[in-house]
Design a protein around this motif. Sequence first.
Motif, PDB file in Angstrom:
ATOM      1  N   LYS A  62       0.842  -1.207   0.000  1.00 56.17           N
ATOM      2  CA  LYS A  62       0.000   0.000   0.000  1.00 56.17           C
ATOM      3  C   LYS A  62       0.870   1.247   0.000  1.00 56.17           C
ATOM      4  O   LYS A  62       0.637   2.173  -0.779  1.00 56.17           O
ATOM      5  CB  LYS A  62      -0.917  -0.010   1.223  1.00 56.17           C
ATOM      6  CG  LYS A  62      -1.757   1.252   1.370  1.00 56.17           C
ATOM      7  CD  LYS A  62      -2.616   1.202   2.609  1.00 56.17           C
ATOM      8  CE  LYS A  62      -1.760   1.478   3.825  1.00 56.17           C
ATOM      9  NZ  LYS A  62      -2.531   1.610   5.071  1.00 56.17           N
ATOM     10  N   GLU A  63       1.889   1.275   0.846  1.00 53.85           N
ATOM     11  CA  GLU A  63       2.772   2.440   0.927  1.00 53.85           C
ATOM     12  C   GLU A  63       3.488   2.686  -0.398  1.00 53.85           C
ATOM     13  O   GLU A  63       3.610   3.828  -0.849  1.00 53.85           O
ATOM     14  CB  GLU A  63       3.777   2.259   2.052  1.00 53.85           C
ATOM     15  CG  GLU A  63       3.162   2.339   3.440  1.00 53.85           C
ATOM     16  CD  GLU A  63       4.123   1.958   4.561  1.00 53.85           C
ATOM     17  OE1 GLU A  63       5.345   1.819   4.285  1.00 53.85           O
ATOM     18  OE2 GLU A  63       3.648   1.786   5.696  1.00 53.85           O
ATOM     19  N   ALA A  67       2.918   6.003  -2.670  1.00 50.62           N
ATOM     20  CA  ALA A  67       4.089   6.815  -2.992  1.00 50.62           C
ATOM     21  C   ALA A  67       4.277   6.946  -4.496  1.00 50.62           C
ATOM     22  O   ALA A  67       4.739   7.971  -4.984  1.00 50.62           O
ATOM     23  CB  ALA A  67       5.335   6.213  -2.347  1.00 50.62           C
ATOM     24  N   GLY A  68       3.892   5.917  -5.241  1.00 51.26           N
ATOM     25  CA  GLY A  68       4.050   5.927  -6.696  1.00 51.26           C
ATOM     26  C   GLY A  68       3.086   6.825  -7.418  1.00 51.26           C
ATOM     27  O   GLY A  68       3.334   7.209  -8.565  1.00 51.26           O
TER      28      GLY A  68
END
Length: 70
Positions: A62-63, A67-68
């Motif tokens: 998820k992070e 971030a992407g």
Amino acid sequence: MESRIISISPDVMGGTPVFRGTRVPIQTLLDYLEAGESIDNFLEGFPTVTREQVIAFLEEAKELIIAGVK
């Protein structure tokens, strides 16, 4: 990618990303979830993987996704 959750080694499953300390491919969890199976069903089928590992993997994924897209 080497992390506290995922291990990649040519000596384990030919370099397929697996849950660290197991021979269970990460892709297997993703396939279960994609098919509508629950985490509990996955864990029943792969008792060497812990619930904590699955949750940690999902949180890390998820992070990375969030971030992407920023």
